[in-house]
Design a protein around this motif. Structure first.
Motif, short mmCIF file in Angstrom:
data_model
loop_
_atom_site.label_atom_id
_atom_site.label_comp_id
_atom_site.label_asym_id
_atom_site.label_seq_id
_atom_site.Cartn_x
_atom_site.Cartn_y
_atom_site.Cartn_z
N UNK A 177 0.86 -1.18 0.00
CA UNK A 177 0.00 0.00 0.00
C UNK A 177 0.90 1.23 0.00
N UNK A 178 0.72 2.06 -1.02
CA UNK A 178 1.55 3.25 -1.16
C UNK A 178 0.66 4.47 -1.36
N UNK A 179 0.82 5.46 -0.50
CA UNK A 179 0.04 6.68 -0.59
C UNK A 179 0.19 7.29 -1.98
N UNK A 180 -0.92 7.59 -2.60
CA UNK A 180 -0.90 8.19 -3.92
C UNK A 180 -0.86 7.20 -5.07
N UNK A 181 -0.51 5.93 -4.79
CA UNK A 181 -0.42 4.92 -5.84
C UNK A 181 -1.46 3.82 -5.68
N UNK A 182 -2.12 3.76 -4.54
CA UNK A 182 -3.12 2.72 -4.32
C UNK A 182 -2.53 1.50 -3.64
N UNK A 183 -3.20 0.38 -3.87
CA UNK A 183 -2.80 -0.87 -3.23
C UNK A 183 -2.27 -1.85 -4.27
N UNK A 184 -1.21 -2.55 -3.89
CA UNK A 184 -0.63 -3.57 -4.74
C UNK A 184 -0.67 -4.91 -4.04
N UNK A 185 -0.77 -5.97 -4.83
CA UNK A 185 -0.83 -7.32 -4.30
C UNK A 185 0.13 -8.18 -5.09
N UNK A 186 0.80 -9.08 -4.42
CA UNK A 186 1.73 -9.97 -5.11
C UNK A 186 1.62 -11.38 -4.57
N UNK A 187 1.84 -12.36 -5.43
CA UNK A 187 1.83 -13.76 -5.01
C UNK A 187 2.76 -14.55 -5.93
N UNK A 188 3.41 -15.54 -5.35
CA UNK A 188 4.23 -16.47 -6.12
C UNK A 188 3.88 -17.87 -5.66
N UNK A 189 3.71 -18.77 -6.61
CA UNK A 189 3.37 -20.16 -6.32
C UNK A 189 4.53 -21.04 -6.78
N UNK A 190 4.97 -21.91 -5.86
CA UNK A 190 6.06 -22.83 -6.17
C UNK A 190 5.62 -24.26 -5.91
N UNK A 249 3.09 -16.62 -10.94
CA UNK A 249 3.14 -15.45 -10.09
C UNK A 249 2.10 -14.47 -10.55
N UNK A 250 1.69 -13.60 -9.65
CA UNK A 250 0.74 -12.56 -10.05
C UNK A 250 1.03 -11.28 -9.31
N UNK A 251 0.64 -10.20 -9.94
CA UNK A 251 0.78 -8.87 -9.38
C UNK A 251 -0.44 -8.08 -9.80
N UNK A 252 -1.00 -7.33 -8.87
CA UNK A 252 -2.14 -6.48 -9.21
C UNK A 252 -1.98 -5.16 -8.50
N UNK A 253 -2.32 -4.10 -9.19
CA UNK A 253 -2.30 -2.75 -8.62
C UNK A 253 -3.69 -2.15 -8.82
N UNK A 254 -4.26 -1.62 -7.72
CA UNK A 254 -5.55 -0.92 -7.76
C UNK A 254 -5.35 0.52 -7.35
N UNK A 255 -6.15 1.40 -7.91
CA UNK A 255 -6.04 2.82 -7.57
C UNK A 255 -6.51 3.12 -6.16
N UNK A 256 -7.42 2.33 -5.66
CA UNK A 256 -7.96 2.56 -4.32
C UNK A 256 -6.94 2.18 -3.25
N UNK A 257 -6.96 2.91 -2.17
CA UNK A 257 -6.10 2.56 -1.04
C UNK A 257 -6.94 1.83 0.00
N UNK A 258 -6.28 1.07 0.80
CA UNK A 258 -6.95 0.33 1.87
C UNK A 258 -5.94 0.10 2.96
N UNK A 259 -6.43 -0.24 4.13
CA UNK A 259 -5.48 -0.50 5.20
C UNK A 259 -4.68 -1.75 4.86
N UNK A 260 -3.43 -1.81 5.28
CA UNK A 260 -2.55 -2.91 4.89
C UNK A 260 -3.08 -4.31 5.21
N UNK A 261 -3.72 -4.51 6.34
CA UNK A 261 -4.19 -5.87 6.65
C UNK A 261 -5.33 -6.28 5.72
#
Length: 153
Positions: free
Chosen positions: A20-33, A42-54
């Motif tokens: 979660x980065x102020x001004x950039x929204x929320x990002x999510x990452x995952x890697x499967x092994x 692997x996946x990565x997603x970025x959303x414009x909305x912000x949310x609390x880290x948990x």
């Protein structure tokens, strides 16, 4: 605490993280092994909305188990560096908050797997998921890779 270890034969391990980065929204990452330690996806997603880290970390778990189900994985270990999330998943915490709404969505997927387990791992051993959560902070949307991850240098 021990370091990252390969999952058992017949299992996959999915590491998740949020960014979660102020001004950039929320990002999510995952890697499967897989059981040999090989990258399956692997996946990565970025959303414009912000949310609390948990909440963002819970969203990363939800997104990753949805992808695991879509790919036909039946036995998975999900690792996160957010202990409060892992504890809530293990106890099936059901309070009322934005965080718990996401947990409720995760609980609906339990029966989609033969076995699913939750594990806390320090950030030191969750680095790739962390990098994916912050990857492409200027690019919104979802990216999924099979077998090979993007260069994150």
């Amino acid at each position: 605490m021990t370091g990252w270890s390969k999952p058992n034969e017949g299992w996959v391990k999915v590491n998740v993280d949020e960014g979660v980065e102020e001004g950039w929204g929320a990002g999510f990452g995952a890697i499967c092994r897989g059981s040999e330690g090989q990258v399956l996806w692997g996946l990565s997603e970025r959303r414009r909305s912000t949310m609390e880290p948990r909440v963002a970390e819970a969203e990363a778990v939800l997104m990753s188990i949805q992808e695991a189900r879509r790919r036909g994985h039946t036995n998975i270990v999900v690792e996160s560096d957010r202990k409060s999330l892992i504890d809530a998943l293990k106890t099936k915490d059901t309070e009322r908050s934005d965080f718990h709404l996401v947990l409720h969505d995760i609980y609906r997927f339990y029966n989609s797997f033969a076995c699913i387990s939750w594990s806390f791992v320090s950030l030191k051993y969750n680095r790739v998921a962390h990098e994916l959560a912050h990857w492409g902070s200027m690019h919104y949307g979802r990216n999924i890779w099979a077998g090979v991850l993007p260069c994150m240098a």
